[in-house]
Scaffold this motif. Sequence first.
Motif, short mmCIF file in Angstrom:
data_model
loop_
_atom_site.label_atom_id
_atom_site.label_comp_id
_atom_site.label_asym_id
_atom_site.label_seq_id
_atom_site.Cartn_x
_atom_site.Cartn_y
_atom_site.Cartn_z
N SER A 40 0.88 -1.32 0.29
CA SER A 40 0.09 -0.18 -0.24
C SER A 40 1.16 1.16 0.38
O SER A 40 1.87 1.07 0.52
N TYR A 41 0.21 2.34 -0.55
CA TYR A 41 1.10 3.46 -0.75
C TYR A 41 0.54 4.42 -1.03
O TYR A 41 -1.44 4.56 -2.04
N HIS A 42 0.81 5.84 -0.61
CA HIS A 42 -0.27 6.54 -1.36
C HIS A 42 0.09 7.60 -3.24
O HIS A 42 1.49 7.13 -3.06
N VAL A 79 6.28 2.45 -6.26
CA VAL A 79 7.05 2.32 -5.62
C VAL A 79 8.67 2.72 -5.05
O VAL A 79 9.52 2.31 -4.20
N LEU A 82 8.75 5.92 -4.01
CA LEU A 82 7.18 6.54 -2.40
C LEU A 82 7.59 5.96 -1.67
O LEU A 82 7.59 4.03 -1.52
N PRO A 83 6.96 6.34 -0.08
CA PRO A 83 7.81 5.52 1.19
C PRO A 83 6.24 4.44 1.24
O PRO A 83 4.90 4.58 0.33
N PHE A 84 6.47 3.27 1.12
CA PHE A 84 5.06 1.90 0.47
C PHE A 84 5.17 1.48 2.21
O PHE A 84 6.10 0.54 2.76
N PRO A 121 3.58 5.08 4.91
CA PRO A 121 2.32 5.22 4.12
C PRO A 121 1.74 4.43 4.57
O PRO A 121 1.77 4.51 6.18
N THR A 123 -1.10 1.97 6.19
CA THR A 123 -2.09 0.90 6.55
C THR A 123 -2.71 0.11 6.78
O THR A 123 -3.76 0.80 6.98
N ARG A 132 6.44 -0.66 7.90
CA ARG A 132 6.41 0.26 6.84
C ARG A 132 7.87 0.74 6.47
O ARG A 132 9.06 0.15 6.83
N ARG A 134 11.19 2.01 3.46
CA ARG A 134 11.25 3.44 1.53
C ARG A 134 11.80 2.63 1.57
O ARG A 134 12.55 1.85 1.50
#
Length: 206
Positions: A40-42, A79, A82-84, A121, A123, A132, A134
């Motif tokens: 998952s990520y934004h 990803v 982005l943080p995921f 990210p 969760t 979590r 990076r």
Amino acid sequence: MPTATSPVHTPQTDGPTSAVDPRALRRCFGRFTTGVTVISYHVGDQIRGATVNSFTSVSLDPPLVLVSLARSTQACGAVADLPFAINVLRADQPDVAMQFAGRTRPGLRIAWDLPAGEDEPPTLADAVAVFRCRPWRRYDGGDHVLQLGEITGFEDRAGEPLVFGDGRFVSTGLPLLDGPMVFSLDGPPSPGWVGAAQRFHAMPEH
């Protein structure tokens, strides 16, 4: 400790590079039983995710994990920068796995833990474990990219994990749902399965 990602070489081929039957190989891969995760990520103000079962721990020092992502998926590109989060699904969450593998479950309610800052990210609130991450390194994996993440936080929760093997979800040895034999649920569509190459949006919580 470096955190910047490395460029990934995309192999250039004019056709199949092996005489191996992909369907037979996929079935053979399916003999290896795995857990099931959602990455998952934004993206902006939207939550995105993809179901992945090709996940493994790599290192304790530094703390690293690896996921194998099909090049065709949006998650693969996202990803890189982005943080995921890697969410290990609970035994009673096959519908969540299907939702993020492209088989939408109308009315499915998904609870999210949303981060306080932009560097964390989203969760899944009900996952049995959460990592979590990076982005740390990326490596060529043929039609997949091997994405390493450096763990910035994790949670270990009560519950039994969802398990996938021989083309079905199982829990404590009992079949929960039949499905095609796959190696990575985030891969492109195969017969009877819709892959995560589509765009996914967070399900509204009621």
